[in-house]
Write a protein that holds these residues in place. Structure first.
Motif, short mmCIF file in Angstrom:
data_model
loop_
_atom_site.label_atom_id
_atom_site.label_comp_id
_atom_site.label_asym_id
_atom_site.label_seq_id
_atom_site.Cartn_x
_atom_site.Cartn_y
_atom_site.Cartn_z
N THR A 39 0.86 -1.19 0.00
CA THR A 39 0.00 0.00 0.00
C THR A 39 0.89 1.23 0.00
O THR A 39 1.81 1.32 0.81
CB THR A 39 -0.91 0.02 1.25
OG1 THR A 39 -1.70 -1.16 1.26
CG2 THR A 39 -1.82 1.22 1.22
N THR A 40 0.63 2.17 -0.92
CA THR A 40 1.40 3.40 -0.98
C THR A 40 0.50 4.59 -0.71
O THR A 40 -0.65 4.62 -1.12
CB THR A 40 2.08 3.58 -2.35
OG1 THR A 40 1.08 3.63 -3.37
CG2 THR A 40 3.05 2.47 -2.64
N VAL A 41 1.05 5.57 0.01
CA VAL A 41 0.34 6.80 0.34
C VAL A 41 1.19 7.96 -0.15
O VAL A 41 2.34 8.10 0.25
CB VAL A 41 0.12 6.93 1.87
CG1 VAL A 41 -0.65 8.19 2.19
CG2 VAL A 41 -0.59 5.71 2.42
N GLN A 42 0.62 8.78 -1.02
CA GLN A 42 1.35 9.94 -1.52
C GLN A 42 0.45 11.17 -1.50
O GLN A 42 -0.77 11.05 -1.49
CB GLN A 42 1.87 9.71 -2.93
CG GLN A 42 0.79 9.80 -3.99
CD GLN A 42 1.31 9.58 -5.38
OE1 GLN A 42 1.91 8.55 -5.64
NE2 GLN A 42 1.07 10.53 -6.24
N GLY A 43 1.07 12.32 -1.46
CA GLY A 43 0.31 13.56 -1.50
C GLY A 43 0.07 14.19 -0.14
O GLY A 43 -0.69 15.14 -0.03
N LEU A 44 0.70 13.66 0.90
CA LEU A 44 0.57 14.30 2.22
C LEU A 44 1.30 15.63 2.21
O LEU A 44 2.28 15.82 1.47
CB LEU A 44 1.16 13.41 3.31
CG LEU A 44 0.43 12.10 3.61
CD1 LEU A 44 1.19 11.32 4.66
CD2 LEU A 44 -0.97 12.37 4.08
N HIS A 70 10.79 9.59 -4.03
CA HIS A 70 10.57 9.39 -5.46
C HIS A 70 10.95 10.67 -6.20
O HIS A 70 10.72 11.76 -5.70
CB HIS A 70 9.10 9.04 -5.72
CG HIS A 70 8.84 8.51 -7.07
ND1 HIS A 70 8.57 9.32 -8.13
CD2 HIS A 70 8.80 7.24 -7.55
CE1 HIS A 70 8.37 8.59 -9.22
NE2 HIS A 70 8.51 7.32 -8.88
N LYS A 71 11.53 10.53 -7.40
CA LYS A 71 11.97 11.71 -8.16
C LYS A 71 10.82 12.67 -8.45
O LYS A 71 10.94 13.86 -8.24
CB LYS A 71 12.61 11.28 -9.48
CG LYS A 71 13.99 10.73 -9.36
CD LYS A 71 14.61 10.57 -10.72
CE LYS A 71 14.41 9.12 -11.16
NZ LYS A 71 15.05 8.83 -12.44
N GLU A 72 9.72 12.15 -8.97
CA GLU A 72 8.61 12.99 -9.40
C GLU A 72 7.55 13.20 -8.31
O GLU A 72 6.94 14.26 -8.23
CB GLU A 72 7.94 12.37 -10.63
CG GLU A 72 8.87 12.23 -11.81
CD GLU A 72 8.30 11.32 -12.87
OE1 GLU A 72 7.19 10.79 -12.67
OE2 GLU A 72 8.97 11.14 -13.90
N LEU A 73 7.32 12.20 -7.48
CA LEU A 73 6.21 12.23 -6.53
C LEU A 73 6.61 12.75 -5.15
O LEU A 73 5.74 12.99 -4.32
CB LEU A 73 5.61 10.83 -6.39
CG LEU A 73 5.13 10.18 -7.68
CD1 LEU A 73 4.68 8.76 -7.41
CD2 LEU A 73 4.03 10.99 -8.32
N GLY A 74 7.88 12.89 -4.88
CA GLY A 74 8.32 13.32 -3.55
C GLY A 74 8.37 12.13 -2.60
O GLY A 74 8.65 11.01 -3.00
N LYS A 75 8.06 12.37 -1.34
CA LYS A 75 8.09 11.29 -0.35
C LYS A 75 6.81 10.47 -0.44
O LYS A 75 5.71 11.03 -0.49
CB LYS A 75 8.25 11.85 1.06
CG LYS A 75 9.63 12.41 1.32
CD LYS A 75 9.81 12.74 2.77
CE LYS A 75 11.21 13.22 3.04
NZ LYS A 75 11.42 13.51 4.46
N VAL A 76 6.97 9.16 -0.44
CA VAL A 76 5.85 8.22 -0.52
C VAL A 76 5.98 7.24 0.64
O VAL A 76 7.06 6.69 0.88
CB VAL A 76 5.86 7.45 -1.86
CG1 VAL A 76 4.74 6.44 -1.93
CG2 VAL A 76 5.76 8.43 -3.03
N ILE A 77 4.88 7.01 1.35
CA ILE A 77 4.86 6.03 2.44
C ILE A 77 4.43 4.69 1.87
O ILE A 77 3.42 4.61 1.16
CB ILE A 77 3.89 6.47 3.56
CG1 ILE A 77 4.39 7.75 4.22
CG2 ILE A 77 3.74 5.36 4.59
CD1 ILE A 77 3.46 8.30 5.27
N GLN A 78 5.19 3.64 2.15
CA GLN A 78 4.85 2.29 1.72
C GLN A 78 4.58 1.42 2.93
O GLN A 78 5.35 1.43 3.89
CB GLN A 78 6.00 1.67 0.92
CG GLN A 78 6.25 2.32 -0.40
CD GLN A 78 7.38 1.64 -1.17
OE1 GLN A 78 8.20 0.93 -0.59
NE2 GLN A 78 7.41 1.85 -2.47
N LEU A 79 3.47 0.67 2.89
CA LEU A 79 3.11 -0.25 3.97
C LEU A 79 2.89 -1.64 3.39
O LEU A 79 2.41 -1.78 2.26
CB LEU A 79 1.81 0.21 4.65
CG LEU A 79 1.85 1.55 5.37
CD1 LEU A 79 0.45 1.98 5.75
CD2 LEU A 79 2.72 1.44 6.60
#
Length: 107
Positions: A39-44, A70-79
């Motif tokens: 599960t990935t969470v992006q956009g915080l 991530h280069k384009e998305l910034g920081k992404v949380i992975q669970l």
């Protein structure tokens, strides 16, 4: 409200920041091998400490996870595992995002 949720609200949400902008938080699921999923969470918002949010998510859902740059998305949380509904409810209850700001993707 649970004690942890109240503590989380005090710790992460500014009392001055009442208005929440219309940026979306995307919660996705990625299939790994076999039954395994991610599960990935992006956009915080960048004002939140991703490591502290991740620590609380891991403790709440009893799963492992990491923060990936991530280069384009910034920081992404992975669970590990399919945690989409749980993460969505957690973000709404903690006041990090409103329900209409959360987009869930996947099967």
């Amino acid at each position: 409200m649970s004690v942890m949720l109240v503590w989380w609200l005090i710790k992460y949400v500014c009392a001055d920041d009442v208005s929440v902008e219309k940026a979306y938080v995307h919660i996705r699921i990625q299939q790994r091998n076999g039954k395994k999923s991610l599960t990935t969470v992006q956009g915080l918002k960048k004002e939140f400490s991703f490591e502290k949010v991740l620590k609380d998510l891991k403790k709440e859902f009893c799963c492992n996870g990491t923060v990936v740059q991530h280069k384009e998305l910034g920081k992404v949380i992975q669970l590990q595992g399919d945690q989409r509904k749980k993460v969505s409810n957690f973000l709404v209850q903690a006041g990090i995002a409103k329900k209409d700001q959360i987009k869930m993707h996947g099967f």
